[in-house]
Design an enzyme around this catalytic site. Sequence first.
Site, PDB file in Angstrom:
ATOM      1  N   GLN A  96       0.813  -1.206   0.000  1.00 48.20           N
ATOM      2  CA  GLN A  96       0.000   0.000   0.000  1.00 48.20           C
ATOM      3  C   GLN A  96       0.851   1.262   0.000  1.00 48.20           C
ATOM      4  O   GLN A  96       2.056   1.235   0.263  1.00 48.20           O
ATOM      5  CB  GLN A  96      -0.918   0.004   1.217  1.00 48.20           C
ATOM      6  CG  GLN A  96      -0.182  -0.067   2.551  1.00 48.20           C
ATOM      7  CD  GLN A  96      -1.135  -0.262   3.721  1.00 48.20           C
ATOM      8  OE1 GLN A  96      -1.375   0.668   4.479  1.00 48.20           O
ATOM      9  NE2 GLN A  96      -1.653  -1.477   3.864  1.00 48.20           N
ATOM     10  N   HIS A  98       0.181   5.778   0.960  1.00 51.05           N
ATOM     11  CA  HIS A  98      -0.708   6.791   1.527  1.00 51.05           C
ATOM     12  C   HIS A  98      -0.521   8.099   0.770  1.00 51.05           C
ATOM     13  O   HIS A  98       0.597   8.426   0.348  1.00 51.05           O
ATOM     14  CB  HIS A  98      -0.412   6.991   3.010  1.00 51.05           C
ATOM     15  CG  HIS A  98      -0.437   5.734   3.802  1.00 51.05           C
ATOM     16  ND1 HIS A  98      -1.534   4.911   3.854  1.00 51.05           N
ATOM     17  CD2 HIS A  98       0.515   5.129   4.568  1.00 51.05           C
ATOM     18  CE1 HIS A  98      -1.264   3.860   4.614  1.00 51.05           C
ATOM     19  NE2 HIS A  98      -0.022   3.972   5.058  1.00 51.05           N
ATOM     20  N   GLU A 133       3.351   7.597   8.746  1.00 47.34           N
ATOM     21  CA  GLU A 133       3.350   6.650   9.862  1.00 47.34           C
ATOM     22  C   GLU A 133       4.752   6.169  10.178  1.00 47.34           C
ATOM     23  O   GLU A 133       5.662   6.226   9.350  1.00 47.34           O
ATOM     24  CB  GLU A 133       2.419   5.468   9.571  1.00 47.34           C
ATOM     25  CG  GLU A 133       2.830   4.606   8.404  1.00 47.34           C
ATOM     26  CD  GLU A 133       1.801   3.543   8.069  1.00 47.34           C
ATOM     27  OE1 GLU A 133       0.585   3.841   8.111  1.00 47.34           O
ATOM     28  OE2 GLU A 133       2.199   2.411   7.739  1.00 47.34           O
ATOM     29  N   HIS A 262       4.823   0.201   0.636  1.00 43.40           N
ATOM     30  CA  HIS A 262       5.333  -0.579   1.755  1.00 43.40           C
ATOM     31  C   HIS A 262       4.354  -1.697   2.124  1.00 43.40           C
ATOM     32  O   HIS A 262       3.181  -1.665   1.741  1.00 43.40           O
ATOM     33  CB  HIS A 262       5.570   0.312   2.980  1.00 43.40           C
ATOM     34  CG  HIS A 262       4.331   0.978   3.489  1.00 43.40           C
ATOM     35  ND1 HIS A 262       3.816   2.134   2.922  1.00 43.40           N
ATOM     36  CD2 HIS A 262       3.474   0.675   4.510  1.00 43.40           C
ATOM     37  CE1 HIS A 262       2.726   2.500   3.562  1.00 43.40           C
ATOM     38  NE2 HIS A 262       2.491   1.629   4.531  1.00 43.40           N
ATOM     39  N   ARG A 281      -4.155   0.679  -2.265  1.00 43.25           N
ATOM     40  CA  ARG A 281      -3.523  -0.635  -2.271  1.00 43.25           C
ATOM     41  C   ARG A 281      -2.949  -0.981  -3.640  1.00 43.25           C
ATOM     42  O   ARG A 281      -3.549  -0.688  -4.667  1.00 43.25           O
ATOM     43  CB  ARG A 281      -4.527  -1.695  -1.820  1.00 43.25           C
ATOM     44  CG  ARG A 281      -4.978  -1.481  -0.377  1.00 43.25           C
ATOM     45  CD  ARG A 281      -6.089  -2.435   0.039  1.00 43.25           C
ATOM     46  NE  ARG A 281      -6.425  -2.228   1.449  1.00 43.25           N
ATOM     47  CZ  ARG A 281      -7.277  -1.284   1.873  1.00 43.25           C
ATOM     48  NH1 ARG A 281      -7.888  -0.501   0.997  1.00 43.25           N
ATOM     49  NH2 ARG A 281      -7.517  -1.152   3.158  1.00 43.25           N
TER      50      ARG A 281
END
Length: 409
Positions: A96, A98, A133, A262, A281
């Site tokens: 995926q 972001h 993240e 990642h 995804r």
Amino acid sequence: MDRLTNTVRPYAWGSTTALPELLGTEPTGEPQAEMWMGAHPGAPSRTDRGAGPVSLADVIAADPERELGPDAVRAFGPRLPFLLKLLAAGSPLSLQVHPDLDQAKEGYADEERRGVPLDAPHRNYKDANHKPELICALTPFEGLCGFRHPAETAALLEALGVSALKPYADILRAAPADAALREVLTAVLSADHAETAETVEQAAAAARRLAAEDGPYADACAAYAAIAHHYPGDPGVLAAMLLNHVRLQPGEALFLGAGIPHAYLGGLGVELMANSDNVLRCGLTPKHVDVPELLRVVRFEPRDAGVLRPEEATASGEEVYGTPTDEFRLSRFVLAPGTAPHPLDDRTPQILLCTAGKVTVRSGSDSGADGSGTDTAATLAPGESVFVRAGERVELTGEGTVFRATLVA
């Protein structure tokens, strides 16, 4: 301070044993993937201030400036801008990326205009926020992070000896890095499904062969073979071969910025992120894969995995994982018995999570953003956590490890 009761999410990829071992509970036999700590509407923590359990999201919404402090509200709005998790991967998560903040705002507004329901399986953007993240390993942790340098990936594909992969290797050797990575990923995700499934099967068999040999690709190929076992025929297996394979030791971390592909493959870690649920995804999932939107968001930049190690930042022994984001800051304290209390900066809201030993969090009588409060103390065992509002002065004592999630002051 508020002792938190937290929700464990039973995603299928979760480990059946890692969280129970940390928490000292009996395994249920079912996967336990993530424990959320924070005020995300999907599974907010709960606390009790004397009138019964309430959502931490409701506590913050009732008086954001008192709970978060005026500076945080001005910067991020009237909500806790980060989400802390314990993540326990028993099998690979989806591959995926972001979006960045502008992409998230544009994508969310577009889907809102088109009337795509928030719970629609083909919806890409659940909110208008980005989702940087950080994952910090508590046990040996395995993952994929960022595009490997194209020439190195070409050598890997050639070593596999699968004829269908040769055109990809040729592109990776001939074209500029960003163009080569874009062309190969687009081809992998857009190819005929039946042909791709056959190529994946051949590549997985070759990966198993290389994994059994004592060569430079053994470790990565063992990972790719395991991924193919869980997701047979999935184009994401080939996409995964474009990425750096990394093994983290306890205490090491990875930062995942916008557009960095990642996947987490296995292990237990502490994860801290911006308060968002936006995921695009690439594969390794039965869920929706929007290839055009994915290609708009991915950053086709070769890079090293970028393993982070904590650096001591204060005289109190706080070790900080440096990242380029303001929504969160992760640090840890490794407390030894008999040492002086470790005072914490009180300018921002924070969540404190114990991951080893037994640690006491003590709040002083002059605590609280409005000057109110009484002496309180909470002793935390592994997996237990507290929320400390902005302006509340606390200190740590005991023997064990505490992770601190807060904002960049």
